[in-house]
Design a protein around this motif. Sequence first.
Motif, short mmCIF file in Angstrom:
data_model
loop_
_atom_site.label_atom_id
_atom_site.label_comp_id
_atom_site.label_asym_id
_atom_site.label_seq_id
_atom_site.Cartn_x
_atom_site.Cartn_y
_atom_site.Cartn_z
N SER A 69 29.95 47.22 40.29
CA SER A 69 30.71 48.42 40.61
C SER A 69 31.72 48.12 41.72
CB SER A 69 29.78 49.57 41.02
OG SER A 69 29.03 49.20 42.15
N CYS A 70 32.73 48.95 41.78
CA CYS A 70 33.80 48.77 42.76
C CYS A 70 33.39 49.41 44.08
CB CYS A 70 35.08 49.40 42.23
SG CYS A 70 36.41 49.37 43.46
N ILE A 71 33.49 48.63 45.16
CA ILE A 71 33.14 49.17 46.47
C ILE A 71 34.22 50.17 46.92
CG2 ILE A 71 32.83 48.55 48.93
CD1 ILE A 71 31.62 45.86 47.84
N GLY A 72 35.46 49.94 46.47
CA GLY A 72 36.58 50.79 46.87
C GLY A 72 36.52 52.19 46.28
N PHE A 77 31.41 48.98 36.07
CA PHE A 77 31.81 48.11 34.95
C PHE A 77 30.73 48.17 33.87
CE2 PHE A 77 35.39 45.75 36.82
CZ PHE A 77 35.28 46.16 38.14
N LYS A 78 30.44 49.37 33.37
CA LYS A 78 29.27 49.48 32.51
C LYS A 78 29.49 48.97 31.09
CE LYS A 78 29.65 54.49 31.49
NZ LYS A 78 31.07 54.56 31.84
N ASP A 79 30.72 48.83 30.66
CA ASP A 79 30.96 48.32 29.32
C ASP A 79 31.13 46.81 29.30
OD1 ASP A 79 30.83 50.83 28.23
OD2 ASP A 79 32.94 51.22 28.56
N ARG A 80 31.08 46.22 30.46
CA ARG A 80 31.31 44.79 30.54
C ARG A 80 30.09 44.04 30.04
NH1 ARG A 80 34.60 41.43 33.83
NH2 ARG A 80 33.53 39.51 34.39
N ARG A 81 30.29 43.11 29.11
CA ARG A 81 29.17 42.35 28.58
C ARG A 81 29.04 40.98 29.24
NH1 ARG A 81 25.10 43.72 27.83
NH2 ARG A 81 24.54 41.93 26.58
N ALA A 88 38.55 41.94 39.87
CA ALA A 88 39.14 43.07 40.58
C ALA A 88 38.89 44.35 39.78
CB ALA A 88 40.63 42.87 40.78
N CYS A 89 39.00 45.48 40.45
CA CYS A 89 38.77 46.76 39.82
C CYS A 89 39.97 47.18 38.97
CB CYS A 89 38.52 47.80 40.90
SG CYS A 89 38.34 49.48 40.26
N PRO A 90 39.75 47.59 37.71
CA PRO A 90 40.88 48.03 36.87
C PRO A 90 41.43 49.38 37.31
CG PRO A 90 38.81 48.35 35.70
CD PRO A 90 38.47 47.65 36.99
N GLU A 91 40.66 50.13 38.07
CA GLU A 91 41.10 51.46 38.50
C GLU A 91 41.95 51.40 39.76
OE1 GLU A 91 40.34 54.69 37.15
OE2 GLU A 91 39.88 53.44 35.42
N CYS A 92 41.44 50.74 40.79
CA CYS A 92 42.15 50.76 42.08
C CYS A 92 42.61 49.36 42.51
CB CYS A 92 41.27 51.38 43.17
SG CYS A 92 39.90 50.32 43.69
N ARG A 93 42.31 48.36 41.69
CA ARG A 93 42.72 46.97 41.94
C ARG A 93 42.08 46.34 43.16
NH1 ARG A 93 45.91 45.49 38.14
NH2 ARG A 93 47.17 46.99 37.02
N SER A 94 41.06 46.96 43.68
CA SER A 94 40.35 46.36 44.81
C SER A 94 39.59 45.12 44.34
CB SER A 94 39.36 47.36 45.40
OG SER A 94 38.52 46.71 46.33
N PRO A 95 39.66 44.04 45.13
CA PRO A 95 38.84 42.86 44.80
C PRO A 95 37.43 42.97 45.36
CG PRO A 95 40.27 42.36 46.65
CD PRO A 95 40.52 43.83 46.29
N ARG A 96 37.12 44.07 46.03
CA ARG A 96 35.79 44.22 46.63
C ARG A 96 34.84 44.81 45.60
NH1 ARG A 96 36.14 47.96 51.00
NH2 ARG A 96 34.12 47.23 51.71
#
Length: 106
Positions: A69-72, A77-81, A88-96
């Motif tokens: 999950s994104c800390i930001g 990322f529940k669909d990620r296999r 990085a986060c696809p929503e806010c682009r945070s690398p955290r």
Amino acid sequence: MSTPVPPPRGSTVRGALEAALADAPEHGLTAKDLSALVGISEKDVAGHLEHLEKSLKAQGLRLEVLPASCIGCGFTFKDRRRLTRPGACPECRSPRIDPPAFRVTS
Ligand SMILES: [Zn+2]
């Protein structure tokens, strides 16, 4: 390839991973946790887990992936296999990113 025979539990990296995961806390163990417990490098964990998942299935067990999950922003990322940590986060682009965690369940 012929059907692989699973090695005895505890005698190999995968056996050690399986033992660690069977003993994992409710929130699971991350690749970093597993690398420390089993003594392999963090980047090798995902590859071992992919193989371990198959041998677990053969035993009627399951490798449960607790998604990254994104800390930001809290995006999950529940669909990620894939078993590796997202870049990085696809929503806010945070690398955290809080990395995925794993455990074995029946
Ligand atoms: Zn985010």
